[in-house]
Design a protein around this motif. Structure first.
Motif, mmCIF file in Angstrom:
data_model
loop_
_atom_site.group_PDB
_atom_site.id
_atom_site.type_symbol
_atom_site.label_atom_id
_atom_site.label_comp_id
_atom_site.label_asym_id
_atom_site.label_seq_id
_atom_site.Cartn_x
_atom_site.Cartn_y
_atom_site.Cartn_z
ATOM 1 N N LEU A 89 36.011 48.085 36.123
ATOM 2 C CA LEU A 89 37.083 48.101 35.025
ATOM 3 C C LEU A 89 37.819 46.765 35.167
ATOM 4 O O LEU A 89 38.434 46.371 34.049
ATOM 5 C CB LEU A 89 37.851 49.230 35.293
ATOM 6 C CG LEU A 89 39.010 49.332 34.471
ATOM 7 C CD1 LEU A 89 39.101 49.614 32.978
ATOM 8 C CD2 LEU A 89 39.699 50.666 34.751
ATOM 9 N N LEU A 90 38.256 46.428 36.167
ATOM 10 C CA LEU A 90 39.013 45.242 36.568
ATOM 11 C C LEU A 90 38.453 43.945 36.035
ATOM 12 O O LEU A 90 39.091 42.964 35.450
ATOM 13 C CB LEU A 90 39.359 45.070 38.036
ATOM 14 C CG LEU A 90 40.005 46.232 38.746
ATOM 15 C CD1 LEU A 90 40.364 46.032 40.146
ATOM 16 C CD2 LEU A 90 41.325 46.814 37.857
ATOM 17 N N SER A 91 37.071 43.997 36.161
ATOM 18 C CA SER A 91 36.228 42.646 35.776
ATOM 19 C C SER A 91 36.176 42.631 34.304
ATOM 20 O O SER A 91 36.655 41.520 33.540
ATOM 21 C CB SER A 91 34.813 42.815 36.164
ATOM 22 O OG SER A 91 34.874 42.655 37.431
ATOM 23 N N ILE A 92 36.048 43.810 33.524
ATOM 24 C CA ILE A 92 36.340 43.864 32.121
ATOM 25 C C ILE A 92 37.599 43.468 31.642
ATOM 26 O O ILE A 92 37.776 42.992 30.409
ATOM 27 C CB ILE A 92 35.773 45.193 31.379
ATOM 28 C CG1 ILE A 92 35.499 45.074 29.834
ATOM 29 C CG2 ILE A 92 36.473 46.154 31.888
ATOM 30 C CD1 ILE A 92 34.181 44.267 29.734
ATOM 31 N N LEU A 93 38.499 43.777 32.207
ATOM 32 C CA LEU A 93 39.995 43.720 31.927
ATOM 33 C C LEU A 93 40.230 42.139 32.016
ATOM 34 O O LEU A 93 41.209 41.645 31.343
ATOM 35 C CB LEU A 93 41.038 44.413 32.798
ATOM 36 C CG LEU A 93 41.221 45.816 32.556
ATOM 37 C CD1 LEU A 93 42.103 46.568 33.475
ATOM 38 C CD2 LEU A 93 41.605 46.236 30.926
ATOM 39 N N GLY A 94 39.623 41.658 33.047
ATOM 40 C CA GLY A 94 39.676 39.968 33.014
ATOM 41 C C GLY A 94 40.246 39.401 34.129
ATOM 42 O O GLY A 94 40.569 38.287 34.505
ATOM 43 N N PHE A 95 40.252 40.483 35.261
ATOM 44 C CA PHE A 95 40.725 39.838 36.494
ATOM 45 C C PHE A 95 39.305 38.949 37.316
ATOM 46 O O PHE A 95 38.311 39.774 37.464
ATOM 47 C CB PHE A 95 40.900 41.045 37.429
ATOM 48 C CG PHE A 95 42.200 41.702 37.152
ATOM 49 C CD1 PHE A 95 43.365 41.076 37.456
ATOM 50 C CD2 PHE A 95 42.391 42.825 36.643
ATOM 51 C CE1 PHE A 95 44.670 41.547 37.342
ATOM 52 C CE2 PHE A 95 43.598 43.477 36.319
ATOM 53 C CZ PHE A 95 44.873 42.765 36.579
ATOM 54 N N PRO A 96 39.439 37.809 37.630
ATOM 55 C CA PRO A 96 38.185 37.134 38.620
ATOM 56 C C PRO A 96 37.752 38.082 39.713
ATOM 57 O O PRO A 96 38.663 38.798 40.420
ATOM 58 C CB PRO A 96 39.059 35.907 38.915
ATOM 59 C CG PRO A 96 40.328 35.732 37.867
ATOM 60 C CD PRO A 96 40.796 37.159 37.820
ATOM 61 N N THR A 97 36.627 38.063 40.017
ATOM 62 C CA THR A 97 35.908 38.614 40.857
ATOM 63 C C THR A 97 36.619 38.275 42.375
ATOM 64 O O THR A 97 36.811 39.290 43.168
ATOM 65 C CB THR A 97 34.627 38.270 41.089
ATOM 66 O OG1 THR A 97 34.000 38.664 39.986
ATOM 67 C CG2 THR A 97 33.763 38.814 42.138
ATOM 68 N N ALA A 98 36.843 36.918 42.695
ATOM 69 C CA ALA A 98 37.419 36.749 44.017
ATOM 70 C C ALA A 98 38.824 37.360 44.025
ATOM 71 O O ALA A 98 39.104 37.844 45.066
ATOM 72 C CB ALA A 98 37.577 35.137 43.947
ATOM 73 N N LEU A 99 39.544 37.545 42.960
ATOM 74 C CA LEU A 99 41.021 38.309 42.994
ATOM 75 C C LEU A 99 40.675 39.878 43.329
ATOM 76 O O LEU A 99 41.379 40.074 44.055
ATOM 77 C CB LEU A 99 41.661 37.960 41.853
ATOM 78 C CG LEU A 99 43.256 38.454 41.781
ATOM 79 C CD1 LEU A 99 43.933 37.824 43.106
ATOM 80 C CD2 LEU A 99 43.776 38.230 40.517
ATOM 81 N N ILE A 100 39.754 40.427 42.725
ATOM 82 C CA ILE A 100 39.587 41.746 43.031
ATOM 83 C C ILE A 100 39.144 41.974 44.461
ATOM 84 O O ILE A 100 39.573 42.748 45.163
ATOM 85 C CB ILE A 100 38.506 42.124 42.094
ATOM 86 C CG1 ILE A 100 38.830 42.013 40.722
ATOM 87 C CG2 ILE A 100 38.036 43.766 42.474
ATOM 88 C CD1 ILE A 100 37.647 42.366 39.821
ATOM 89 N N ALA A 101 38.120 41.176 45.025
ATOM 90 C CA ALA A 101 37.829 41.080 46.525
ATOM 91 C C ALA A 101 38.940 40.941 47.439
ATOM 92 O O ALA A 101 39.075 41.668 48.443
ATOM 93 C CB ALA A 101 36.619 39.993 46.661
ATOM 94 N N PHE A 102 39.851 39.831 47.028
ATOM 95 C CA PHE A 102 40.996 39.654 47.825
ATOM 96 C C PHE A 102 41.860 40.987 47.968
ATOM 97 O O PHE A 102 42.415 41.414 48.835
ATOM 98 C CB PHE A 102 41.745 38.526 47.073
ATOM 99 C CG PHE A 102 43.148 38.251 48.074
ATOM 100 C CD1 PHE A 102 43.037 37.753 49.123
ATOM 101 C CD2 PHE A 102 44.397 38.695 47.380
ATOM 102 C CE1 PHE A 102 44.315 37.255 49.918
ATOM 103 C CE2 PHE A 102 45.346 38.485 47.827
ATOM 104 C CZ PHE A 102 45.577 37.836 49.032
ATOM 105 N N GLN A 103 42.198 41.637 46.811
ATOM 106 C CA GLN A 103 43.045 42.738 46.720
ATOM 107 C C GLN A 103 42.287 44.082 47.455
ATOM 108 O O GLN A 103 43.093 44.857 48.006
ATOM 109 C CB GLN A 103 43.395 43.242 45.427
ATOM 110 C CG GLN A 103 44.510 44.130 45.180
ATOM 111 C CD GLN A 103 45.815 43.872 46.227
ATOM 112 O OE1 GLN A 103 46.223 42.735 46.095
ATOM 113 N NE2 GLN A 103 46.324 44.937 46.652
#
Length: 303
Positions: A142-156
């Protein structure tokens, strides 16, 4: 944009805090209870999770990048992206965690984290080996489709995981009330790990307990009802392979015994404990049965 892995940086702190808690337990056993075989099993589960995670990383990252192509917004790495991802990722974690308790196929991957009858910092290391295979990472798309980069998702995700380490302890009792109201704390998470009927299926929070308060799954710790830990049907094994796979074995056994399409479906996607003849109990049924007993006892005392 490359971002550091918070978990890797936190490992020395994990080790130090576990050692400190073990030492504390020598003087105050009620605040820190360790069992050597149990802690060793938790450590083995953590190492296994790390190794398997390296294999899953490429698959999950590839899917996330593919979904990101169809994003709704270009959030990027602006300062506000780190604020937004803090709340958005924690929201996804809440629903992943809740679904992992409500549907057996994901519970089979998550149950190992609850299998210890001890509650200490080493319990936090008892992580899944099969979550990637079961697809428990899907909510974060869901975060990817919203526009958050993969690296940022993994970081959080790493930040969230590091935060949750310290709440696996009995050394810390209830904290400052405003902090307890907003954030997940040892008190809240003890409830989540408890098998007392009144505590079952509650407090799914990662970092913020506000999601549980919003969606009706919050249960406070009651000093009159000390937490008992583990799973409803305890497993008598410290073998990491048994811990990781015992529920999958039970799931496949039930699937093979299914005599109807409904039973087949419910064994996989129904709540843990579901059975066609009611010979086993779900968490909801356990809670209802316990509530009925308490009402009956209260009525008997009144007369």
């Amino acid at each position: 944009m490359p971002l550091p892995d918070p978990v890797t940086f936190a490992i020395p702190a994990f080790v130090l805090l576990i050692i400190m808690e073990v030492i504390l337990g020598r003087f105050f056993p009620r605040k820190s209870n360790y069992e050597t075989r149990d802690s060793a099993a938790s450590l083995a589960m953590g190492l296994g999770n790390f190794a398997i995670g390296l294999i899953n990383l490429g698959i999950v990252a590839s899917v996330s990048h593919w979904v990101y192509q169809y994003r709704f917004f270009d959030i990027g790495y602006h300062w506000y992206a780190f604020v937004l991802i803090f709340f958005a990722e924690d929201f996804c974690y809440y629903w992943f965690h809740r679904l992992s308790h409500e549907h057996r196929i994901w519970w089979a991957a998550h149950i190992n984290h609850h299998s210890s009858q001890y509650y200490n910092l080493s319990t936090a290391l008892r992580q899944t080996w099969t979550g990637g295979l079961a697809g428990t990472w899907v909510p974060w798309l869901l975060l990817s489709i919203l526009g958050f980069p993969t690296a940022l998702i993994a970081f959080q995700q790493g930040i969230n995981l590091v935060y949750q380490f310290w709440i696996h302890t009995e050394c810390i009792q209830k904290m400052w009330r405003p902090f307890e109201y907003i954030f997940n704390t040892p008190s809240h998470h003890r409830v989540h790990h408890a098998i007392n009927p009144q505590y079952l299926d509650a407090n799914y929070a990662g970092t913020l307990i506000i999601w549980d308060r919003m969606f009706g799954t919050f249960v406070p710790e009651d000093d009159a009802e000390p937490c008992r830990y583990g799973i409803v049907k305890q497993i008598a094994s410290f073998n990491p392979i048994v811990i990781a796979l015992h529920e999958w074995a039970g799931l496949f056994k039930d699937i093979l015994s299914a005599r109807s399409l409904k039973s087949f479906w419910m064994y996989i996607f129904g709540p843990p404990g579901w059975s066609p003849d009611g010979s086993r109990l779900t968490s909801k049924q356990i809670k209802e049965k316990d509530a009925a007993i308490k009402i009956k006892r209260a009525g008997a005392r009144a007369t």
